[in-house]
Design a protein around this motif. Structure first.
Motif, short mmCIF file in Angstrom:
data_model
loop_
_atom_site.label_atom_id
_atom_site.label_comp_id
_atom_site.label_asym_id
_atom_site.label_seq_id
_atom_site.Cartn_x
_atom_site.Cartn_y
_atom_site.Cartn_z
N LYS A 277 -25.27 2.85 -5.61
CA LYS A 277 -24.44 4.06 -5.54
C LYS A 277 -24.51 4.71 -4.16
CE LYS A 277 -23.09 5.98 -9.56
NZ LYS A 277 -23.03 7.15 -10.45
N GLU A 289 -12.59 5.49 7.42
CA GLU A 289 -12.49 5.83 8.85
C GLU A 289 -11.94 4.64 9.65
OE1 GLU A 289 -16.28 8.90 8.86
OE2 GLU A 289 -16.31 7.12 10.16
N TYR A 292 -8.23 4.10 9.41
CA TYR A 292 -7.43 4.91 10.34
C TYR A 292 -7.48 4.35 11.75
CZ TYR A 292 -6.85 8.48 6.76
OH TYR A 292 -6.51 9.15 5.61
N LYS A 318 -11.54 -3.35 -6.24
CA LYS A 318 -11.42 -1.94 -6.60
C LYS A 318 -12.38 -1.07 -5.79
CE LYS A 318 -9.40 -1.34 -10.48
NZ LYS A 318 -9.06 -1.37 -11.91
N THR A 321 -11.22 -0.68 -2.17
CA THR A 321 -10.04 0.16 -1.90
C THR A 321 -10.16 1.58 -2.44
OG1 THR A 321 -8.99 -0.57 -3.96
CG2 THR A 321 -8.49 -1.83 -1.97
N GLU A 322 -11.23 1.85 -3.20
CA GLU A 322 -11.32 3.10 -3.95
C GLU A 322 -11.10 4.35 -3.10
OE1 GLU A 322 -13.81 4.23 -7.89
OE2 GLU A 322 -14.93 3.34 -6.23
N ARG A 323 -11.64 4.37 -1.90
CA ARG A 323 -11.49 5.57 -1.06
C ARG A 323 -10.51 5.35 0.07
NH1 ARG A 323 -12.99 7.86 -4.52
NH2 ARG A 323 -15.11 8.38 -5.21
N MET A 324 -9.81 4.23 0.05
CA MET A 324 -8.88 3.97 1.14
C MET A 324 -7.59 4.76 0.96
SD MET A 324 -9.63 -0.08 1.81
CE MET A 324 -8.08 -0.52 2.52
N ASP A 325 -6.86 4.88 2.05
CA ASP A 325 -5.56 5.56 2.02
C ASP A 325 -4.51 4.53 1.61
OD1 ASP A 325 -3.08 6.69 2.72
OD2 ASP A 325 -4.03 7.95 4.24
N PRO A 326 -3.80 4.78 0.49
CA PRO A 326 -2.89 3.74 -0.03
C PRO A 326 -1.74 3.45 0.93
CG PRO A 326 -2.52 5.81 -1.16
CD PRO A 326 -3.74 6.02 -0.28
N TYR A 329 -3.00 0.12 2.92
CA TYR A 329 -3.40 -1.18 2.37
C TYR A 329 -2.51 -1.57 1.20
CZ TYR A 329 -5.43 0.69 -1.96
OH TYR A 329 -5.59 1.27 -3.20
N GLU A 330 -2.54 -2.85 0.88
CA GLU A 330 -1.82 -3.33 -0.29
C GLU A 330 -2.61 -4.47 -0.91
OE1 GLU A 330 2.73 -4.53 -1.58
OE2 GLU A 330 2.16 -4.59 0.51
N GLU A 430 -11.12 -4.24 -25.22
CA GLU A 430 -10.42 -3.73 -24.03
C GLU A 430 -10.34 -4.77 -22.92
OE1 GLU A 430 -11.87 -0.06 -22.45
OE2 GLU A 430 -11.53 0.97 -24.36
#
Lengths: 497, 497
Positions: A277, A289, A292, A318, A321-326, A329-330, A430
């Motif tokens: 964590k 960072e 950018y 996941k 990319t969790e804190r990336m700016d969408p 990225y793709e 699930e």
């Protein structure tokens, strides 16, 4: 070579009409045939300014069914194109089976206009020729017919045509200062054109120099050449179709690669939840960072995820990319190819997804399917997947030459862990949709896969696009290692500049 | 309206985690359901600079299967986009059935940024609102779920966020001079945003203003709204699927339009071969000149060919393009829609082909298939084809407003001539592929078609996109009339400027 052409050759109007009537019917017939046989065709038209490319192309397309071809006019590259490797523009325009792509100017602009204007020389020029050769070779190997025409006129003739265009109000804008400059320095360009033709003329993608003073003569020569090659290729294809193509998926033992590569991996590596964590938070912040920074510097980034079923690709991506700016990225998931994708070269669908400068594309499974599932399931021939190592290396080299960061992950788990995860998925309502019969079938072919993976790792581990093996029995460890690898690759690139 | 929002609302971290765990699972489940039911979804995110659109979108997509959505970031329009009507950019990005298109900024930039910077007002602004309303209405009528969010923060909060961004080396570039200008003039923009929301909030495409000071609160509000609407729509769709949808193709007699429109045409008009050849030469030369002129002036041209089977569309188009420069025109043949096309709004495939400024697109059959073959063969519901007249008029109006020339041809022949040509095709081995069983079946429905054609001609004959009926019993006459009509339309447009 160009000097040997007799530019005074011509065909009289009445003769021309009779000849063309026949040639047009033949071409229309052959193009329908090509469609039935599913052969893709590429026609390239290059030539001096005002040599008549437009008119000639119009003559070629008029007898054809408009459903069967597409004309692409290539001028200056636009923003979208400038931000990608230069062959991206052309990969995306390659024809599907049975179709014809006609290029009015082409990928040769790099070796012509841009070189003429002194923007390209030496090492870069070599690299352009290499890229073009591998581009055409890959398409030809995949069954494409490639024909290239250079329309040649004399300096005097060009001058006369420019003047004629300038006389007419509706066409005078077509003659630019650059055109006049090119005409003035005509002699200087001759060796450049000749070198291009010599460097890139092959049996599978020949150049034809066309005497273009007389439009009738040029038209007949171009039609005749296209017809000759189409007929030849159609005959070859029809005779080939009679024999069954043999697939040799089982023969792979011949050049067996030692599987030690995979067996020597220490899969016991792990992280406690607390460590995980803590590190995750730091890494994710850093990635955002760096995202950018690479955006600012217009660096394209390609991250390729491969790994065993249930190795944890999805969860790993996941966390990445969790804190990336969408906006930057793709994630591109790769499933079985669609009908349209099957009708193209297997690399076409990946070329379409090449990120532009400043953007990150994450592939969830990749072009390596060619040497994994397609090899094992005999979805392509042995010849095809053996060729693929080189083709893939060439593609990744082109990405890298353009300045892209290429990161490739192999997520490794052992057979027991895979079984455990399969069972867990089956027992969890699930997650049940995540496990299919195919997963179980793949598992039965574990040894074949192991061999294919090892060969892949050896043959495509390059300096410009290295593999990183991610020990994934422990998901926490795997996620942090992937994040750190991406961080390191981006930092290295940024420091390089 | 924005003032009524309580921007101090927030959700504590621990609560947030519990709520989100639930909402994420629900959203993932509903998105899978939406996929199964084939419902297309559009999510629009607008908001102040630094209001957190990017972060929020990332939270929305993380729980979702990457195969089911696509994020589009809309900034300045690029060259390709500037040369087309502004909705082209968005039509081409509408989701197919079962998919989600997420827009980070959207078609509202015209009513926000561009308006704020004083580039758009008065009549033009009205036209923007109208275009947006018809765009969203058409998509909603076709079954799209459309949700629009405006992320709202206070002037003070925005200022604080800009300053925070500027403190960090990797993010300071994100704050531009324009951002600071917008912050300074914050109050000026409030009524502009409110007007936009008022003008474009409908039951089928509602705006939700989101208090975005606290990212947790904003996230929960957005998730909740999406979930609420998806659930509602899914329930509606599931109950609707139980009833059979009734098609009423035969009911069309109710509002029968007099067929006199077609019967009063003088089909005896003809030209001798000599006259034809002479005029053809003159017209083709003129067209080529005009092609260059409209290229110079960046005027887009749309030429739509409709007509009875065997009316001579192909030959007519060939004469129109014979002397044209292939770099300036494209013939787009319209056949039965592909699977991908069927999964979109029926106008989507035509929007994709809209020519850019300076180019000519010739459609061999068109969007009028909706009110012809789709009506007659009950390929769409009565409600759908009745709605289509208005939708088509709206689309053509948008083309025209953008400055495009729209020419529409109906090629008319009588029933005897059609029969003659069918027989001729059957007897000629080279033409036999042109005639199919379907042609004969269509002929049996001659009267139904006649009625549909008449209604179409009446309801879609507009000032900005008028129909021209081409008497085509005599092919020579028909070709010259079509050429002359195109010449006149282009000349009128050029003189207008």
């Amino acid at each position: 070579m160009l000097n040997e052409l007799d530019l005074s050759r011509k065909i009289e109007k009445n003769n021309y009409k009779i000849i063309m009537n026949d040639l047009e019917k033949k071409l229309e017939f052959l193009v329908r045939k090509v469609k039935d046989l599913g052969i893709p065709v590429i026609l390239v038209f290059e030539g001096w300014g005002a040599s008549g490319k437009g008119t000639l192309i119009n003559k070629v397309i008029l007898p054809l069914d408009p459903r069967l071809f597409k004309v692409y006019t290539i001028n200056n590259f636009n923003e979208e194109e400038k931000l990608r490797p230069f062959l991206w523009t052309f990969w995306t325009k390659t024809p599907q089976d049975g179709m014809i792509s006609i290029f009015d100017k082409s990928w040769y602009r790099k070796a012509l206009v841009e070189r003429m204007d002194n923007r390209i020389e030496g090492e870069e020029l070599n690299s352009v020729f290499n890229d073009i050769r591998s581009f055409e070779k890959q398409l030809a190997d995949d069954g494409n017919i490639i024909l290239k025409f250079y329309l040649h006129i004399s300096k005097k003739e060009q001058k006369k045509r420019f003047k004629d265009l300038e006389k007419n109000d509706s066409t005078k804008w077509r003659v630019t200062e650059a055109d006049w400059k090119h005409n003035k320095e005509y002699e200087k360009y001759i060796p450049i054109i000749e070198e291009m033709i010599e460097e890139t003329s092959f049996e599978y993608a020949p150049w034809t120099a066309v005497e273009a003073t007389d439009s009738n003569f040029a038209t007949v020569k171009v039609f005749s050449k296209i017809i000759e090659v189409l007929e030849e290729k159609i005959n070859f294809k029809e005779s080939k179709n009679k024999k069954d193509i043999e697939f040799n998926a089982q023969e792979t033992n011949k050049d067996k690669v030692k599987t030690s590569l995979l067996s020597n991996i220490d899969l016991t590596k792990s992280l406690s939840r607390e460590e995980y964590k803590e590190r995750l938070k730091i890494c994710q912040k850093k990635i955002r960072e760096l995202e950018y920074e690479i955006y600012m510097k217009r660096i394209p980034v390609i991250i390729a995820y491969e790994g065993w079923d249930a190795a944890g690709k999805g969860g790993n991506i996941k966390r990445l990319t969790e804190r990336m700016d969408p906006r930057g990225y793709e994630v591109v998931p790769i499933a079985a190819p669609s009908k349209e994708e099957l009708a193209h070269h297997y690399l076409w669908r990946f070329w379409k997804e090449v990120p532009k400068g400043g953007h990150i594309t994450i592939f969830d499974r990749t072009w390596y399917g060619r040497v994994l599932v397609e090899r094992i399931e005999a979805l392509c021939s042995q010849e095809e997947w053996k060729r693929a190592y080189k083709e893939i290396n060439e593609m990744e080299k082109q990405f890298s030459n353009f300045g892209a960061v290429v990161v490739k992950f192999w997520l490794q788990i052992d057979k027991d862990v895979q079984l455990e995860r399969f069972r867990e998925r089956e027992n969890n309502p699930e997650k049940r949709w995540k496990i299919t019969d195919e997963d179980w079938r793949n598992r039965e072919k574990y040894d074949l896969y192991e061999e294919a993976i090892s060969e892949m790792l050896v043959k495509t581990n390059t300096k410009y696009a290295p593999w990183t093996i991610i020990e994934s029995n422990d998901k926490y460890y795997a996620r942090i290692k992937a994040l750190k690898t991406v961080i390191k690759a981006l930092e290295d690139k940024l420091n390089e500049k």
